[in-house]
Design an enzyme around this catalytic site. Structure first.
Site, PDB file in Angstrom:
ATOM      1  N   ASP A 150       0.735  -1.107   0.019  1.00 22.77           N
ATOM      2  CA  ASP A 150       0.074   0.089   0.089  1.00 22.77           C
ATOM      3  C   ASP A 150       0.943   1.143  -0.060  1.00 22.77           C
ATOM      4  O   ASP A 150       2.082   1.148   0.135  1.00 22.77           O
ATOM      5  CB  ASP A 150      -0.915  -0.008   1.175  1.00 22.77           C
ATOM      6  CG  ASP A 150      -1.813   1.228   1.201  1.00 22.77           C
ATOM      7  OD1 ASP A 150      -2.472   1.703   0.187  1.00 22.77           O
ATOM      8  OD2 ASP A 150      -2.244   1.978   2.250  1.00 22.77           O
ATOM      9  N   SER A 151       0.395   2.386  -0.137  1.00 22.14           N
ATOM     10  CA  SER A 151       1.075   3.708  -0.081  1.00 22.14           C
ATOM     11  C   SER A 151       1.366   4.031   1.313  1.00 22.14           C
ATOM     12  O   SER A 151       2.218   4.771   1.544  1.00 22.14           O
ATOM     13  CB  SER A 151       0.289   4.846  -0.630  1.00 22.14           C
ATOM     14  OG  SER A 151      -1.107   4.943  -0.005  1.00 22.14           O
ATOM     15  N   TYR A 173      -1.143   8.361  -2.841  1.00 21.26           N
ATOM     16  CA  TYR A 173      -1.403   8.305  -4.244  1.00 21.26           C
ATOM     17  C   TYR A 173      -2.400   8.627  -4.969  1.00 21.26           C
ATOM     18  O   TYR A 173      -2.541   8.982  -6.138  1.00 21.26           O
ATOM     19  CB  TYR A 173      -1.312   6.545  -4.428  1.00 21.26           C
ATOM     20  CG  TYR A 173      -0.316   5.737  -4.274  1.00 21.26           C
ATOM     21  CD1 TYR A 173       0.868   6.508  -3.910  1.00 21.26           C
ATOM     22  CD2 TYR A 173      -0.186   4.484  -4.587  1.00 21.26           C
ATOM     23  CE1 TYR A 173       2.168   5.473  -4.196  1.00 21.26           C
ATOM     24  CE2 TYR A 173       0.750   3.327  -4.510  1.00 21.26           C
ATOM     25  CZ  TYR A 173       1.928   4.075  -4.372  1.00 21.26           C
ATOM     26  OH  TYR A 173       3.227   3.313  -4.527  1.00 21.26           O
ATOM     27  N   CYS A 188      -4.463  -1.660  -1.977  1.00 19.02           N
ATOM     28  CA  CYS A 188      -4.660  -0.370  -2.094  1.00 19.02           C
ATOM     29  C   CYS A 188      -5.770  -0.035  -3.381  1.00 19.02           C
ATOM     30  O   CYS A 188      -5.224  -0.578  -4.491  1.00 19.02           O
ATOM     31  CB  CYS A 188      -3.508   0.482  -2.509  1.00 19.02           C
ATOM     32  SG  CYS A 188      -3.417   2.107  -2.939  1.00 19.02           S
ATOM     33  N   CYS A 243     -11.107   3.107  -0.131  1.00 20.32           N
ATOM     34  CA  CYS A 243      -9.785   3.096   0.031  1.00 20.32           C
ATOM     35  C   CYS A 243      -9.540   2.246   1.079  1.00 20.32           C
ATOM     36  O   CYS A 243     -10.076   2.524   2.431  1.00 20.32           O
ATOM     37  CB  CYS A 243      -9.504   4.651   0.161  1.00 20.32           C
ATOM     38  SG  CYS A 243      -7.923   4.941   0.919  1.00 20.32           S
ATOM     39  N   THR A 244      -8.316   1.516   1.159  1.00 20.54           N
ATOM     40  CA  THR A 244      -7.953   0.747   2.269  1.00 20.54           C
ATOM     41  C   THR A 244      -7.645   1.567   3.592  1.00 20.54           C
ATOM     42  O   THR A 244      -7.751   0.873   4.825  1.00 20.54           O
ATOM     43  CB  THR A 244      -6.962  -0.256   1.885  1.00 20.54           C
ATOM     44  OG1 THR A 244      -5.742   0.646   1.358  1.00 20.54           O
ATOM     45  CG2 THR A 244      -7.295  -1.188   1.033  1.00 20.54           C
ATOM     46  N   HIS A 245      -7.536   2.667   3.515  1.00 22.07           N
ATOM     47  CA  HIS A 245      -7.419   3.481   4.744  1.00 22.07           C
ATOM     48  C   HIS A 245      -8.675   3.746   5.433  1.00 22.07           C
ATOM     49  O   HIS A 245      -8.499   3.887   6.719  1.00 22.07           O
ATOM     50  CB  HIS A 245      -6.888   4.924   4.402  1.00 22.07           C
ATOM     51  CG  HIS A 245      -5.225   4.914   4.243  1.00 22.07           C
ATOM     52  ND1 HIS A 245      -4.533   4.650   3.332  1.00 22.07           N
ATOM     53  CD2 HIS A 245      -4.183   5.605   4.906  1.00 22.07           C
ATOM     54  CE1 HIS A 245      -3.517   4.528   3.307  1.00 22.07           C
ATOM     55  NE2 HIS A 245      -3.019   5.366   4.511  1.00 22.07           N
TER      56      HIS A 245
HETATM   57  N1  DGL Z   1      -4.900   3.297   0.514  1.00 22.74           N
HETATM   58  C1  DGL Z   1      -4.901   3.797  -0.727  1.00 22.74           C
HETATM   59  C2  DGL Z   1      -6.188   3.215  -1.259  1.00 22.74           C
HETATM   60  O1  DGL Z   1      -6.726   2.151  -0.963  1.00 22.74           O
HETATM   61  C3  DGL Z   1      -4.754   5.304  -1.084  1.00 22.74           C
HETATM   62  C4  DGL Z   1      -4.037   6.001  -0.048  1.00 22.74           C
HETATM   63  C5  DGL Z   1      -3.562   6.956  -0.850  1.00 22.74           C
HETATM   64  O2  DGL Z   1      -3.988   8.161  -1.417  1.00 22.74           O
HETATM   65  O3  DGL Z   1      -2.136   7.259  -1.038  1.00 22.74           O
HETATM   66  O4  DGL Z   1      -6.665   3.813  -2.267  1.00 22.74           O
END
Ligand code: DGL
Length: 264
Positions: free
Chosen positions: A11-12, A43, A75, A189-191
């Site tokens: 992931d980022s 990202y 991600c 978004c996984t966050h």
């Molecule tokens: N965790 C990432 C996702 O699922 C994005 C976070 C980022 O913007 O880097 O899209």
């Protein structure tokens, strides 16, 4: 298959931990490498070309160095942009992260679904295609919420986050025509599952959240079925950015079974 070969999650930032949490439940003995492109975060604010180049370059290096048995791009942004390309160049099974539009379409009673993601994710044709295939008869409203990425990164470092951030994300969907009917929200978004309780408080009662973490973990378990797992050293988290900065995350990384930190 070498029983010591790890499963690599990418992931980022810390978003992939939402997937790792589910994976630990299913495969507690699997050796894992968690790789975060912290130098590239976020990202969601980058171009497609930048994301594709970073993701394929980094995964190529990681695959060569760590010989994973399977790679998970944990991600949505990286997956919706670079999954096809990475699959073409790497000889390793790759599991991607797809916005959970299909389960959301099955869940909604009101017919109105909200989708929160990064700016890069919500503009992808990949999302248009999922919408056309699984939610053509629903109202699907999208909202880019980059501030939730920052909020999740801060929350996991134990820092206070202003509840107005979550209220603004909810309002970004609610204020669109038909947004008052939303009863199901896709966390694309996984966050975002890492701050789901804060989001739930902002949306109020009557809204269900759906994301892909449990499904991804099941897919990994399926693809590695029958394989032996042997962990010979503590699982490691890798970062591309400053190690000093990443050390603020060690307490939370440890709760996910990641006991050491290194740069790659
Ligand atoms: N965790 C990432 C996702 O699922 C994005 C976070 C980022 O913007 O880097 O899209």
């Amino acid at each position: 298959m070498d029983s010591k070969a790890p499963i690599l999650l990418f992931d980022s930032g810390i978003g992939g931990l939402s997937v790792l949490g589910e994976l630990r439940r299913l495969l507690p003995d699997a050796p894992v490498i968690y790789a975060a492109d912290t130098a590239g975060l976020p990202y969601g604010e980058k171009t497609e070309a930048e994301i594709a180049a970073r993701v394929s370059g980094l995964l190529g290096r990681l695959a060569e160095r760590y010989r994973p048995r399977l790679i998970t791009i944990a991600c949505n942004t990286a997956s919706t942009i670079a999954l096809g390309m990475v699959r073409e160049v790497l000889q390793v099974p790759i599991v991607g992260t797809v916005p959970a539009i299909k389960p959301a379409a099955a869940m909604t009673r009101s017919g109105a679904i909200g989708l929160l993601g990064t700016a890069a994710t919500i503009r992808q044709a990949y999302v248009d295609n999922l919408q056309a295939e699984f939610a053509a008869d629903k109202l699907l409203l999208r909202h880019a919420a980059p501030e939730l990425v920052t909020a999740a990164e801060a929350a996991l470092r134990g820092r206070a986050v202003d509840p107005a951030v979550f209220a603004a994300a909810a309002e970004g969907l609610r204020s669109q025509p038909g947004g008052d009917r939303i009863d199901t929200v896709v966390l694309a978004c996984t966050h975002f599952p890492l701050v789901q309780p804060q989001l739930a408080a902002a949306f109020g009662d009557g809204v269900a959240f759906v994301h892909g973490a449990a499904g991804i973990a099941r897919r990994i378990a399926h693809l590695t079925e029958g394989q032996a797992f042997l962990r010979t050293s503590p699982d490691v988290a890798l970062v591309t950015g400053s190690l000093g900065e990443a050390e603020t995350l060690l307490p939370v990384l440890q709760t996910y079974g990641l006991h050491s930190l290194a740069r790659f």
